[in-house]
Scaffold this motif. Sequence first.
Motif, PDB file in Angstrom:
ATOM      1  N   THR A  44       0.616  -1.117   0.064  1.00  0.00           N
ATOM      2  CA  THR A  44       0.162   0.157   0.299  1.00  0.00           C
ATOM      3  C   THR A  44       0.723   1.467  -0.027  1.00  0.00           C
ATOM      4  O   THR A  44       1.423   0.872   0.853  1.00  0.00           O
ATOM      5  N   THR A  45       0.513   2.357  -1.020  1.00  0.00           N
ATOM      6  CA  THR A  45       1.269   3.269  -1.029  1.00  0.00           C
ATOM      7  C   THR A  45       0.577   4.689   0.304  1.00  0.00           C
ATOM      8  O   THR A  45      -0.681   4.869   0.444  1.00  0.00           O
ATOM      9  N   VAL A  46       1.932   5.110   0.594  1.00  0.00           N
ATOM     10  CA  VAL A  46       1.543   5.468   2.179  1.00  0.00           C
ATOM     11  C   VAL A  46       2.241   7.108   1.718  1.00  0.00           C
ATOM     12  O   VAL A  46       3.339   6.882   0.987  1.00  0.00           O
ATOM     13  N   GLU A  47       1.213   8.242   2.089  1.00  0.00           N
ATOM     14  CA  GLU A  47       1.850   9.652   1.589  1.00  0.00           C
ATOM     15  C   GLU A  47       1.982  10.492   3.210  1.00  0.00           C
ATOM     16  O   GLU A  47       0.596  10.590   3.579  1.00  0.00           O
ATOM     17  N   ALA A  48       2.842  11.037   3.349  1.00  0.00           N
ATOM     18  CA  ALA A  48       2.628  11.643   4.840  1.00  0.00           C
ATOM     19  C   ALA A  48       2.624  13.203   4.566  1.00  0.00           C
ATOM     20  O   ALA A  48       3.084  13.847   3.422  1.00  0.00           O
ATOM     21  N   ALA A  49       1.087  13.625   4.890  1.00  0.00           N
ATOM     22  CA  ALA A  49       0.388  14.599   4.689  1.00  0.00           C
ATOM     23  C   ALA A  49       0.526  16.561   5.569  1.00  0.00           C
ATOM     24  O   ALA A  49       0.719  17.246   4.719  1.00  0.00           O
ATOM     25  N   LEU A  50       0.401  15.486   7.214  1.00  0.00           N
ATOM     26  CA  LEU A  50       0.212  17.013   7.836  1.00  0.00           C
ATOM     27  C   LEU A  50       0.906  16.784   8.716  1.00  0.00           C
ATOM     28  O   LEU A  50       0.758  15.409   9.453  1.00  0.00           O
ATOM     29  N   ARG A  51       1.566  17.756   9.709  1.00  0.00           N
ATOM     30  CA  ARG A  51       2.511  17.221  10.923  1.00  0.00           C
ATOM     31  C   ARG A  51       1.419  18.128  11.740  1.00  0.00           C
ATOM     32  O   ARG A  51       0.724  19.433  11.664  1.00  0.00           O
ATOM     33  N   SER A  52       1.149  17.780  13.102  1.00  0.00           N
ATOM     34  CA  SER A  52       0.523  18.738  13.868  1.00  0.00           C
ATOM     35  C   SER A  52       1.616  19.851  14.398  1.00  0.00           C
ATOM     36  O   SER A  52       2.126  19.888  14.151  1.00  0.00           O
ATOM     37  N   PRO A  53       0.176  20.993  14.533  1.00  0.00           N
ATOM     38  CA  PRO A  53       1.125  21.557  15.814  1.00  0.00           C
ATOM     39  C   PRO A  53       2.616  21.615  16.674  1.00  0.00           C
ATOM     40  O   PRO A  53       3.399  22.089  16.920  1.00  0.00           O
ATOM     41  N   SER A  54       2.199  20.488  17.059  1.00  0.00           N
ATOM     42  CA  SER A  54       4.027  19.852  18.347  1.00  0.00           C
ATOM     43  C   SER A  54       4.935  18.858  17.530  1.00  0.00           C
ATOM     44  O   SER A  54       5.766  18.579  18.126  1.00  0.00           O
ATOM     45  N   GLY A  55       4.221  18.806  16.886  1.00  0.00           N
ATOM     46  CA  GLY A  55       5.051  17.815  15.258  1.00  0.00           C
ATOM     47  C   GLY A  55       4.512  16.464  15.859  1.00  0.00           C
ATOM     48  O   GLY A  55       4.889  15.371  14.492  1.00  0.00           O
ATOM     49  N   ASP A  56       3.598  15.970  16.286  1.00  0.00           N
ATOM     50  CA  ASP A  56       2.985  14.553  16.576  1.00  0.00           C
ATOM     51  C   ASP A  56       1.667  14.578  17.033  1.00  0.00           C
ATOM     52  O   ASP A  56       1.324  15.559  18.011  1.00  0.00           O
ATOM     53  N   PRO A  57       0.745  13.996  16.034  1.00  0.00           N
ATOM     54  CA  PRO A  57       0.143  12.689  15.148  1.00  0.00           C
ATOM     55  C   PRO A  57       1.166  13.994  14.314  1.00  0.00           C
ATOM     56  O   PRO A  57       0.838  15.014  14.668  1.00  0.00           O
ATOM     57  N   VAL A  58       1.206  12.413  13.174  1.00  0.00           N
ATOM     58  CA  VAL A  58       1.347  13.080  11.639  1.00  0.00           C
ATOM     59  C   VAL A  58       0.143  12.462  10.778  1.00  0.00           C
ATOM     60  O   VAL A  58      -0.647  11.461  11.067  1.00  0.00           O
ATOM     61  N   ALA A  59      -0.293  13.356   9.840  1.00  0.00           N
ATOM     62  CA  ALA A  59      -1.334  12.939   8.757  1.00  0.00           C
ATOM     63  C   ALA A  59      -0.871  12.311   8.059  1.00  0.00           C
ATOM     64  O   ALA A  59      -0.037  12.462   7.178  1.00  0.00           O
ATOM     65  N   TYR A  60      -1.805  10.853   7.242  1.00  0.00           N
ATOM     66  CA  TYR A  60      -0.459  10.582   6.264  1.00  0.00           C
ATOM     67  C   TYR A  60      -2.361  10.063   5.438  1.00  0.00           C
ATOM     68  O   TYR A  60      -3.827   9.979   5.972  1.00  0.00           O
ATOM     69  N   TYR A  61      -1.760  10.205   4.356  1.00  0.00           N
ATOM     70  CA  TYR A  61      -2.870   9.815   2.970  1.00  0.00           C
ATOM     71  C   TYR A  61      -2.706   8.180   2.710  1.00  0.00           C
ATOM     72  O   TYR A  61      -1.998   7.868   2.812  1.00  0.00           O
ATOM     73  N   ILE A  62      -3.885   7.394   3.706  1.00  0.00           N
ATOM     74  CA  ILE A  62      -4.064   6.105   2.557  1.00  0.00           C
ATOM     75  C   ILE A  62      -4.947   5.709   2.487  1.00  0.00           C
ATOM     76  O   ILE A  62      -6.278   6.047   2.950  1.00  0.00           O
ATOM     77  N   ARG A  63      -4.589   4.784   1.367  1.00  0.00           N
ATOM     78  CA  ARG A  63      -5.988   4.761   0.307  1.00  0.00           C
ATOM     79  C   ARG A  63      -7.011   6.015   0.712  1.00  0.00           C
ATOM     80  O   ARG A  63      -8.299   4.613   0.324  1.00  0.00           O
ATOM     81  N   GLY A  64      -6.760   6.916  -0.313  1.00  0.00           N
ATOM     82  CA  GLY A  64      -7.765   8.161   0.442  1.00  0.00           C
ATOM     83  C   GLY A  64      -7.625   9.253   1.280  1.00  0.00           C
ATOM     84  O   GLY A  64      -8.933   9.819   0.977  1.00  0.00           O
ATOM     85  N   ALA A  65      -7.462   8.258   2.325  1.00  0.00           N
ATOM     86  CA  ALA A  65      -8.357   8.429   3.709  1.00  0.00           C
ATOM     87  C   ALA A  65      -7.546   9.625   4.258  1.00  0.00           C
ATOM     88  O   ALA A  65      -6.381   8.783   3.829  1.00  0.00           O
ATOM     89  N   LEU A  66      -7.045  10.207   4.593  1.00  0.00           N
ATOM     90  CA  LEU A  66      -6.516  11.304   5.609  1.00  0.00           C
ATOM     91  C   LEU A  66      -6.177  11.109   7.109  1.00  0.00           C
ATOM     92  O   LEU A  66      -7.487  11.497   7.961  1.00  0.00           O
ATOM     93  N   ILE A  67      -5.682  10.389   7.353  1.00  0.00           N
ATOM     94  CA  ILE A  67      -5.402   9.221   8.579  1.00  0.00           C
ATOM     95  C   ILE A  67      -4.209  10.281  10.193  1.00  0.00           C
ATOM     96  O   ILE A  67      -2.997   9.938   9.300  1.00  0.00           O
ATOM     97  N   ALA A  68      -4.549  10.254  10.777  1.00  0.00           N
ATOM     98  CA  ALA A  68      -4.021  11.094  11.652  1.00  0.00           C
ATOM     99  C   ALA A  68      -3.165  10.410  12.243  1.00  0.00           C
ATOM    100  O   ALA A  68      -4.086   8.861  13.723  1.00  0.00           O
ATOM    101  N   LEU A  69      -1.675   9.340  12.747  1.00  0.00           N
ATOM    102  CA  LEU A  69      -1.236   8.450  13.639  1.00  0.00           C
ATOM    103  C   LEU A  69      -0.458   8.998  14.652  1.00  0.00           C
ATOM    104  O   LEU A  69       0.678   9.921  14.368  1.00  0.00           O
TER     105      LEU A  69
END
Lengths: 82, 679
Positions: A44-69
Amino acid sequence: MMYLDKELSLLNSLNIGEKCVVRGLTSEGKERRRMLDLGLIRNTTVEAALRSPSGDPVAYYIRGALIALRSEDAAKVQVSAL
Amino acid sequence: MGRNEFTVAFAGNPNVGKSTVFNNLTGLNQHTGNWSGKTVSNAFGCMSYKNITYTLVDLPGTYSLLSGSKEEAVARDYLCFQSPDMVVAVVDATCIERNLNLVLQILEITSRVIVCVNLLDEAQKKSISVDLKELSRRLGVPVVGSSARSGRGMSELKEMIYNMTVNERKTYVDKIIYSPEIEEEAEKIFEKIRQKCKSDRIARFLSLRLLENDEEFNKSLEKSIGISVEAGVHKKEYKDMIAEEIIKTAERIFLSAVSFKNSEYNKRDRKIDRILTSKSTGIPIMLLLFGVIFWITIVGANYPSQWLSSLFESVNQFVRDTLTNIGTDNMLVSVICDGILKTTFWVISVMLPPMAIFFPLFTILEDFGYLPRIAFNLDKYFKRSGTHGKQALTMCMGFGCNACGVTGCRIIDSPKERLIAIITNALVPCNGRFPSLITLISIFFSASLVFPFNSILSALLLLSVIVLSVFATLGLSKLLSSTVLKSERSSFTLELPPYRAPQIGRVIVHSVKDRIIFVLWRAVAVAVPAGLIIWLLANIYIGDSSLLNYFTSSIDGFARIFGLDGVILAAFILGFPANEIVMPIMIMAYTSNSSLMEYDSLTQLHALFTTNGWTVVTAICVLIFFLFHFPCSTTCITIYKETKSIKWTMLAFILPTILGLTACFLISNISRLIFMLAG
């Protein structure tokens, strides 16, 4: 064993805007199931999309959805470069 | 001669507009929101179509039925063991691949499914085109496209539901075929459990679950149909293989049915996200947004509040005159006018305007998709407190009603993190406390300024109060997570849904209507009996003192330790059924000795409080105690229902109270000390 030529790294080391391919998960039990349900299966291809203000968590594009981990959860996803 | 009653379950991921579809069909006004877990338990509604009655069941929004959160269990157990006649699976047209995971899991339980591809309007905006026919062919079930917010596709959906139930339209769902090893093992279990299941499909679904050997699901299986755990042979890899097969199937179907004209379809969302979640602007914008909402609420509520209270005053006077004229007993007139009507009218005129302004504004933010971004922005702080970023969402629900917030904590997967969120939820001021906070702030802290500075100061103070409650929540969470609720950290996944243009007009109409109904209902249910009881307490005399007086003076000494007085503390205790009535009780207790003064304007309220010995410090203490004290009775009952534990309910009762009393003690005594030193 076809991926031996590509170096494994962890999802949390990805920079914003970079893409990678999932190679495996190191989590167990429910946590693992939740990751799989997100679509984090091999190839599965994953793209890192957004970093939260404090640096963690980061939101990734996973199969069309934006998921923060959180970083420590993303560290349980093994990835390699595209 | 067929049946004329059917049950239809609605399933879908969070944020797909499932509740909007549901409301559209039932005419119900279940509050919808653009975040996970808005439907926290099964909601029921009715629909009549072509003389058939349908019971519609809105299941909690989940991404999966298999990864073990509380709401997933609710949805899954309902589908497996309650066996609705059919299921409508609502999916987001802009995010179909992710949504298909759940659809495929549902299709493993039942083939009586209609897929409703919702948010087609949003998909069009993003140039995503969905081939509904191809999707239907691939899935083997009927598919309907819709934009539920504008009602598009709803009549087709009704017709399809009718066809599937009454005309028993067939579906052609292929089984997902797993690896030979899994198929073989599943078949063995299938043979053993077939007799106990309602259908072959459910038996196969359960066989696969037994192969995965999920502890919690095994428990609910045993409870529901008496299948014991030993039925399964399990290998660790099975779980992965099963999950992967479903995801891959979803991917294949997605690729054949959906096409993108523009690969950069979410560019706009990312631009917005870069502003709303960036390091430099994320948190300031959040504070600014809330500050502006508070300001609009305070300014906007002022006039309708005054208008309502003078209207009610005339109504009250009219009732009093009429009753007196027809020769009603003076006592009864007083019970009705000074007790019941006054309390009820106070609750309505003070509570309704700010809430009818605040909630529509808040709902617009919610509709836009902003709230999950709050959780994203603040997660780091929650993590430090040993809890989950989603707690920010349950706190947002707490703004509306702490009981809802407590139930909403089901969106948090880890049991301990969920308990922490439940126990600390009442630290966020709810609908019943918000307007009282605004009133106190307006009369004690910003009344001396002129417009617009008074309202700006009020908004800033209110914002600080809210920030304080967030800090208190984080602090108490930290305390709990490092002591009694020490837990291993659970994994954190939070979906940031696509932004959607909020339908401002519609939101305002619905949300204002909701609030009016909510506040009026509360006024009737709580303020009417409370008004009666308090009047009795204040007017039944033993010797030369009323019962209320006995009560307030007996606790006066204790209350003064904390910078409060007997009346204030009594008001909070008597206000246990609902926070709305705390202020009216204070007012009634203060005015019960003298002839009743009117308390329609803020200046008079200020005068009433100061003649009863209130200082600015008292006001601060009351404000703090409003924020931090025991949750209302409804919330306590809900906490018990959710935790099934008297211990945790007691803790949720005691902790905020201790926090509030401690803060009040410190504030009043430190200020006393300062005054002593200064004076």
